[in-house]
Design an enzyme around this catalytic site. Structure first.
Site, PDB file in Angstrom:
ATOM      1  N   LYS A 107     -11.746  21.084   0.839  1.00  0.00           N
ATOM      2  CA  LYS A 107     -12.241  20.442  -0.333  1.00  0.00           C
ATOM      3  C   LYS A 107     -13.020  19.089   0.178  1.00  0.00           C
ATOM      4  CE  LYS A 107     -10.377  23.202  -3.999  1.00  0.00           C
ATOM      5  NZ  LYS A 107      -9.529  23.299  -5.333  1.00  0.00           N
ATOM      6  N   HIS A 145       6.065  20.207  -5.320  1.00  0.00           N
ATOM      7  CA  HIS A 145       6.020  21.435  -5.813  1.00  0.00           C
ATOM      8  C   HIS A 145       7.272  21.291  -6.640  1.00  0.00           C
ATOM      9  CE1 HIS A 145       8.274  21.407  -2.155  1.00  0.00           C
ATOM     10  NE2 HIS A 145       7.272  21.667  -1.579  1.00  0.00           N
TER      11      HIS A 145
END
Length: 176
Positions: A54, A97
């Site tokens: 991206k 995470h």
């Protein structure tokens, strides 16, 4: 100058450990094998790679997940590439995470940060030489790393360091 920023967000439970075969490079697979929480590792690497592509602004278009690896050094992510991607010489990475994985990748083109060895006169005739350090000559160029390695080899010079990016020893499929 910031070249691109990419972000990816993913729920860990949605990821299968089998994804490792398709997404991880060889060095990442070595780390993966030693991990207890394999799902979390694969989810993190998948998210980092999605964020990387991206940031490039290309998506996967013509690239493979294994063209870039996210390794570790002292607990920090380190980027290793297997082919040229464009005009950047620093990659900044953040990964978090818990139940979800959040990955951020920033691609930056800094002046200099590229260290080479070779004859000063030859280097000055072909590149913008910024100075000399204990590592070698610092240059500035828009030439991506594998193309630069090839050009330096033709000039009987050598690439020592390309920003904070690790380079594979040999380019995959000769595409470097």
């Amino acid at each position: 100058m910031i070249v691109g920023v990419g972000v990816d967000f993913l729920e860990i439970e949605r990821v299968s450990e089998r994804l490792a075969e398709r997404v991880l490079g060889e060095d990442e697979k070595n780390i993966f094998r030693s991990r207890r929480n394999k799902k979390e590792f694969v989810a993190g690497r998948f998210a980092l790679k999605e964020a990387f592509f991206k940031a490039l602004g290309t998506g996967l278009n013509g690239y493979r997940f294994t063209d870039v690896e996210f390794l570790e050094s002292g607990g920090k992510p380190v980027v290793k590439i297997h082919r040229d991607f464009g005009e950047f010489n620093f990659v900044h990475v953040s990964l978090s995470h818990d139940r979800f994985v959040v990955a951020v990748v920033v691609l930056e083109k800094r002046k200099g940060g590229i260290i080479v060895e070779g004859d000063e006169k030859v280097l000055r005739e072909n590149f913008c030489v910024l100075g000399k350090s204990a590592e070698g000559w610092e240059i500035d160029t828009l030439i991506p790393p594998f193309s630069l390695k090839k050009r330096l080899s033709e000039l009987h010079c050598q690439l020592v360091r390309y920003g904070n990016i690790l380079l594979s020893e040999c380019e995959i499929d000769g595409r470097g």
